[in-house]
Design a protein around this motif. Sequence first.
Motif, short mmCIF file in Angstrom:
data_model
loop_
_atom_site.label_atom_id
_atom_site.label_comp_id
_atom_site.label_asym_id
_atom_site.label_seq_id
_atom_site.Cartn_x
_atom_site.Cartn_y
_atom_site.Cartn_z
N ASN A 84 16.59 38.05 85.87
CA ASN A 84 17.97 37.54 85.79
C ASN A 84 18.84 38.23 84.75
OD1 ASN A 84 18.20 35.24 87.71
ND2 ASN A 84 16.49 34.42 86.52
N LYS A 87 21.73 40.86 85.42
CA LYS A 87 22.69 40.57 86.50
C LYS A 87 24.10 40.45 85.92
CE LYS A 87 19.23 38.46 89.55
NZ LYS A 87 18.60 37.20 89.99
N HIS A 120 17.85 45.63 87.71
CA HIS A 120 18.20 44.68 88.79
C HIS A 120 19.29 43.76 88.27
CE1 HIS A 120 17.35 42.11 92.29
NE2 HIS A 120 17.48 41.09 91.47
N TRP A 124 25.90 42.26 93.40
CA TRP A 124 25.31 41.23 94.27
C TRP A 124 26.30 40.09 94.36
CZ3 TRP A 124 20.87 37.41 92.61
CH2 TRP A 124 20.35 36.77 93.75
N GLU A 126 25.61 37.00 94.45
CA GLU A 126 25.18 35.81 93.69
C GLU A 126 25.16 36.13 92.20
OE1 GLU A 126 21.71 33.65 94.91
OE2 GLU A 126 22.12 34.02 97.03
N GLN A 127 25.10 35.06 91.41
CA GLN A 127 25.05 35.18 89.95
C GLN A 127 26.17 36.08 89.42
OE1 GLN A 127 20.59 35.61 90.21
NE2 GLN A 127 20.70 34.42 88.30
N ASN A 168 22.63 45.00 96.04
CA ASN A 168 21.64 43.98 96.38
C ASN A 168 22.17 43.07 97.47
OD1 ASN A 168 19.05 42.81 95.71
ND2 ASN A 168 20.16 41.03 94.91
N GLU A 169 21.43 42.99 98.57
CA GLU A 169 21.70 42.00 99.63
C GLU A 169 23.13 42.09 100.16
OE1 GLU A 169 20.37 38.17 98.24
OE2 GLU A 169 18.51 39.00 97.47
N GLN A 244 12.41 43.67 99.56
CA GLN A 244 12.09 42.56 98.66
C GLN A 244 10.74 41.93 99.02
OE1 GLN A 244 15.30 39.72 98.25
NE2 GLN A 244 16.78 41.32 97.67
N HIS A 246 9.80 38.87 100.44
CA HIS A 246 9.52 37.44 100.20
C HIS A 246 8.96 36.88 101.50
CE1 HIS A 246 11.40 37.41 96.29
NE2 HIS A 246 12.50 37.94 96.77
N GLU A 274 10.03 42.72 95.39
CA GLU A 274 10.04 41.31 94.97
C GLU A 274 8.95 40.52 95.70
OE1 GLU A 274 13.95 39.52 95.17
OE2 GLU A 274 14.94 41.35 94.48
N TRP A 314 7.36 39.14 92.40
CA TRP A 314 8.52 38.46 91.81
C TRP A 314 8.04 37.32 90.93
CZ3 TRP A 314 12.54 41.03 91.01
CH2 TRP A 314 13.75 40.42 90.66
N TRP A 322 10.24 31.46 91.72
CA TRP A 322 11.53 30.92 92.16
C TRP A 322 11.40 30.05 93.40
CZ3 TRP A 322 14.12 32.38 96.88
CH2 TRP A 322 13.34 33.21 97.71
#
Length: 356
Positions: A84, A87, A120, A124, A126-127, A168-169, A244, A246, A274, A314, A322
């Motif tokens: 995190n 970011k 990272h 992105w 998010e965040q 990212n994404e 990633q 996941h 990740e 991750w 997470w």
Amino acid sequence: MYAITNLLALTALCGAAAASPTPAASASSAFPTATSVVAGLHAVAKTAGKLYFGTATDNPELTDTPYVAILDDNMMFGQITAANSMKWDATEPEQGVFTFDQGDVIRNLAQGNGQLLRGHNCVWHEQLPDWVAFGTFTSDELISIVENHCGTLVGHYTGQMYAWDVINEAFNDDGTFQQDIFFNTTGTAYIPAALNAARATDPNAKLYINEFNIEFAGPKATALQNLIKELQSEGVPIDGVGFQSHFIVGEVPTDLVANFQTFVDLDVEFAITELDVRMTLPETDALLAQQKKDYETVINACVAFPECVGVTVWDFTDTFSWVPGAFPGQGAACPWDDNLVRKPAFDGIVTGFQSA
Ligand code: G3I
């Protein structure tokens, strides 16, 4: 200070003892545990020709001494990603005000241990701090903001990062672009802007686009491949793809290797960035056995390609995963359980690398 140093040394010794066939901590687990006797996962990854086996970590976790003893073991982890603290919300909370304190803690830890770093991330949806997420910008203004953010962030760590997840994404699962502040304001212009800014401030860092649900053939993987071709045709730097990974127990894509090949054909390197393999709780022996196979399958697929430079989990323990926060009722996704006991998944990783 002396007492603390001794405590840390003792903890490290306990960590080393866990390399025995029956790890000391296994008594606390009601489930099967790992039995591999290896110097560490990074060690077996290196033997298989990879640059690294690594893990994500996060600043609040660094107060957990037994956890940090494993994290610090550079035979176990040869690479670290800040989950995190690099970011946008953490590094430029107000426009033009950069704070690298938390990111630097992770950087210092990795450097102190002789571990590689992956950055990272730069852009992105998010965040994001509110000033970005809810800002009103012209396209030119936002391009300049992206360039300044990526250039300053990547520049702060120049020469210290193996790679950056610059983008990212960026895609939806149907292959359309995320309708985020960046796309809605600039179209796709923010992507070359970010990549060029990153390259300008750290010419040696590998520049990646990082995504999920591109591990199998489909509209999202195709859309990313089309983007890579377009960037390459325009002379925009793009060095790698982050898968990633996941995954869900029993659902690792069957076309993983074939799909990796379609990316390798574009002349890019790649990494598993990740990795985790979650299950619907409660854990069972059967689920853990399948999870072991799933980890092995993913590592095997990386081993099949010299272009796959390494694998990052991750976070390595269920304690800090997470997954339960994002998927209620699911978890147990990591190779170590929440007592820091190695699970069968650990053996799956070892076997995967040893198949090289
Ligand atoms: O920063 C606040 C803090 O001020 C507050 O006290 C605390 C209370 O819960 O929350 C903190 O924010 C949390 C943040 O992590 C930092 O710890 C968020 O609630 C939490 O949602 C956030 O989760 C992170 C998630 O990205 C956000 O989407 C996870 O830790 C992080 O592992 C996860 O990582 C992402 C990758 O970056 C991209 N790929 C998917 C992956 C998993 O979601």
